[in-house]
Design a protein around this motif. Structure first.
Motif, mmCIF file in Angstrom:
data_model
loop_
_atom_site.group_PDB
_atom_site.id
_atom_site.type_symbol
_atom_site.label_atom_id
_atom_site.label_comp_id
_atom_site.label_asym_id
_atom_site.label_seq_id
_atom_site.Cartn_x
_atom_site.Cartn_y
_atom_site.Cartn_z
ATOM 1 N N UNK A 1 0.837 -1.212 0.000
ATOM 2 C CA UNK A 1 0.000 0.000 0.000
ATOM 3 C C UNK A 1 0.866 1.254 0.000
ATOM 4 N N UNK A 2 2.037 1.134 0.596
ATOM 5 C CA UNK A 2 3.000 2.227 0.602
ATOM 6 C C UNK A 2 3.525 2.457 -0.820
ATOM 7 N N UNK A 3 3.576 3.709 -1.231
ATOM 8 C CA UNK A 3 4.121 3.992 -2.565
ATOM 9 C C UNK A 3 5.646 3.982 -2.524
ATOM 10 N N UNK A 4 6.225 2.923 -3.064
ATOM 11 C CA UNK A 4 7.679 2.814 -3.250
ATOM 12 C C UNK A 4 7.835 2.521 -4.735
ATOM 13 N N UNK A 5 8.674 3.299 -5.418
ATOM 14 C CA UNK A 5 8.700 3.167 -6.878
ATOM 15 C C UNK A 5 9.239 1.834 -7.370
ATOM 16 N N UNK A 6 10.386 1.422 -6.831
ATOM 17 C CA UNK A 6 11.022 0.209 -7.351
ATOM 18 C C UNK A 6 11.711 -0.552 -6.215
ATOM 19 N N UNK A 7 12.143 -1.763 -6.526
ATOM 20 C CA UNK A 7 12.901 -2.556 -5.544
ATOM 21 C C UNK A 7 14.209 -1.851 -5.185
ATOM 22 N N UNK A 8 14.734 -1.077 -6.136
ATOM 23 C CA UNK A 8 15.978 -0.322 -5.901
ATOM 24 C C UNK A 8 15.810 0.736 -4.814
ATOM 25 N N UNK A 9 14.569 1.173 -4.604
ATOM 26 C CA UNK A 9 14.307 2.226 -3.625
ATOM 27 C C UNK A 9 14.061 1.670 -2.227
ATOM 28 N N UNK A 10 14.137 0.346 -2.105
ATOM 29 C CA UNK A 10 13.911 -0.277 -0.803
ATOM 30 C C UNK A 10 15.193 -0.331 0.005
ATOM 31 N N UNK A 11 15.035 -0.275 1.329
ATOM 32 C CA UNK A 11 16.180 -0.431 2.223
ATOM 33 C C UNK A 11 15.729 -1.279 3.411
ATOM 34 N N UNK A 12 16.511 -1.275 4.465
ATOM 35 C CA UNK A 12 16.213 -2.144 5.613
ATOM 36 C C UNK A 12 14.847 -1.841 6.229
#
Ligand code: AMP
Ligand code: ZN
Length: 112
Positions: free
Chosen positions: A45-56
């Motif tokens: 549900x959270x808007x995160x654009x890509x897997x690259x923008x993910x962190x811990x």
């Protein structure tokens, strides 16, 4: 929520989708252009654009998405399935809101 994001609009119900699962963190719905007999998307549900923008800070959310794949695939009648996360334009991503594809159950599946 990102104003011009199609998956954010599905999350808030502004655009209809064939929903197969929803909880506080994620939603899953059938892909509008299925590539197999069963083809759905698991979307945070959270808007995160890509897997690259993910962190811990996204670790639990990513784990939840992966663990939902076999559960929902089983509910959809699949005994086996493929998962796919396209990342970035070069990675084939078209909708820039993180999502995992889950598909199976048909001869339309490419053998990768
Ligand atoms: P990707 O190339 O990984 O970004 O995949 C985006 C996917 O979203 C494609 O398979 C599209 O068919 C799917 N899609 C786009 N718009 C919608 C929508 N309104 N409802 C369901 N699936 C959609
Ligand atoms: Zn979004």
């Amino acid at each position: 929520m990102s104003a011009d994001c199609i998956f954010c609009k599905i999350v808030v119900g502004a655009i209809p989708a064939k929903k197969i699962y929803e909880d506080d963190d994620v939603i899953a719905f059938n892909d509008i252009k299925p590539m197999a007999k069963v083809h759905f998307l698991i979307v945070p549900k959270l808007h995160v654009e890509t897997l690259k923008d993910c962190d811990a800070t996204h670790q639990a959310l990513l784990g939840k998405i992966l663990l939902l794949a076999p559960k929902l695939a089983d509910e959809q009648g699949l005994t086996g399935f493929k998962t796919l996360i396209n990342t970035g334009r070069e990675g084939g991503q078209e909708v820039f809101h993180l999502h995992a594809h889950v598909f199976g159950g048909g001869a339309m599946l490419p053998k990768i």
